[in-house]
Design a protein around this motif. Structure first.
Motif, mmCIF file in Angstrom:
data_model
loop_
_atom_site.group_PDB
_atom_site.id
_atom_site.type_symbol
_atom_site.label_atom_id
_atom_site.label_comp_id
_atom_site.label_asym_id
_atom_site.label_seq_id
_atom_site.Cartn_x
_atom_site.Cartn_y
_atom_site.Cartn_z
ATOM 1 N N GLY A 1 -6.283 3.889 2.918
ATOM 2 C CA GLY A 1 -5.805 3.758 4.287
ATOM 3 C C GLY A 1 -6.213 4.950 5.134
ATOM 4 O O GLY A 1 -6.942 5.854 4.688
ATOM 5 N N ALA A 2 -5.714 4.967 6.365
ATOM 6 C CA ALA A 2 -5.962 6.097 7.275
ATOM 7 C C ALA A 2 -5.355 7.362 6.678
ATOM 8 O O ALA A 2 -4.277 7.317 6.070
ATOM 9 C CB ALA A 2 -5.361 5.794 8.641
ATOM 10 N N ASN A 3 -6.045 8.476 6.827
ATOM 11 C CA ASN A 3 -5.581 9.768 6.302
ATOM 12 C C ASN A 3 -5.238 9.703 4.810
ATOM 13 O O ASN A 3 -4.270 10.315 4.370
ATOM 14 C CB ASN A 3 -4.375 10.272 7.101
ATOM 15 N N SER A 4 -6.015 8.959 4.058
ATOM 16 C CA SER A 4 -5.783 8.777 2.624
ATOM 17 C C SER A 4 -7.053 9.080 1.841
ATOM 18 O O SER A 4 -8.153 9.054 2.393
ATOM 19 C CB SER A 4 -5.352 7.332 2.341
ATOM 20 N N SER A 5 -6.885 9.343 0.558
ATOM 21 C CA SER A 5 -8.039 9.570 -0.310
ATOM 22 C C SER A 5 -7.637 9.255 -1.744
ATOM 23 O O SER A 5 -6.447 9.197 -2.071
ATOM 24 C CB SER A 5 -8.539 11.013 -0.204
ATOM 25 N N VAL A 6 -8.652 9.056 -2.603
ATOM 26 C CA VAL A 6 -8.388 8.757 -4.007
ATOM 27 C C VAL A 6 -9.469 9.391 -4.872
ATOM 28 O O VAL A 6 -10.634 9.468 -4.475
ATOM 29 C CB VAL A 6 -8.311 7.223 -4.252
ATOM 30 N N GLY A 7 -9.069 9.863 -6.036
ATOM 31 C CA GLY A 7 -9.985 10.377 -7.042
ATOM 32 C C GLY A 7 -9.870 9.523 -8.290
ATOM 33 O O GLY A 7 -8.760 9.287 -8.788
ATOM 34 N N ILE A 8 -10.994 9.040 -8.779
ATOM 35 C CA ILE A 8 -11.024 8.146 -9.941
ATOM 36 C C ILE A 8 -11.962 8.730 -10.986
ATOM 37 O O ILE A 8 -13.072 9.151 -10.671
ATOM 38 C CB ILE A 8 -11.507 6.739 -9.532
ATOM 39 N N ALA A 9 -11.508 8.753 -12.238
ATOM 40 C CA ALA A 9 -12.351 9.159 -13.364
ATOM 41 C C ALA A 9 -12.662 7.918 -14.190
ATOM 42 O O ALA A 9 -11.746 7.203 -14.611
ATOM 43 C CB ALA A 9 -11.633 10.192 -14.217
#
Length: 151
Positions: A67-75
């Motif tokens: 979403g807006a102002n969001s982030s994700v890190g995936i391994a």
């Protein structure tokens, strides 16, 4: 990867029962896991959107939406690291990885937003088996660290 016992039956009139742990490469095996996130992140699987959390499994055929102002890190299982920024949509179309031989393949579409990728064992052991696509280009990856921005 799940282990499933294998049972051996009759051998020369004698019933022999063995339980051997053998790897089973299930179609539903996780490709990776959400390691960190901020804001609102969803995983869309088979048309159903579920809020992502740290520890959520990511599977082949999943879409990841930030979403807006969001982030994700995936391994991913091959040690590939993906980091998607605000307003991103990623589609992990294919992921296969053999933990013994380190061979596999991966295809990921960046439909919108930003992605930073640090490639893992697939690109190092199977050159050309890792593909990243945008609406206008396809990148063949052979072991690298890069950033893509799709407006």
């Amino acid at each position: 990867m799940r282990l499933r016992p294998i049972k051996l039956l009759q051998v020369g009139g004698m019933a022999a029962l063995l339980s051997i742990a053998c790897p089973v490469f299930a179609a539903d095996a996780a490709a990776g896991m959400v390691k960190n996130l901020t804001g609102t992140v969803s995983i869309v699987r088979a048309g159903v959107s579920t809020p992502a959390q740290v520890g959520s499994e990511v599977m082949a055929q999943d879409k990841i939406v930030t979403g807006a102002n969001s982030s994700v890190g995936i391994a991913l299982k091959d040690d590939t690291l993906l980091s998607a920024g605000s307003g991103s949509v990623l589609a992990l179309d294919r992921f296969a990885f053999n933990t013994t031989t380190y061979e596999g393949s991966m295809s990921l579409r960046i439909l919108k937003g930003t992605l930073r990728a640090i490639t893992g064992l697939i690109s190092h052991h199977s050159p050309g088996a890792m593909k990243f696509s945008t609406p206008t280009a396809t990148l063949g990856i052979r072991g690298t660290d890069f950033i893509v921005d799709v407006p």
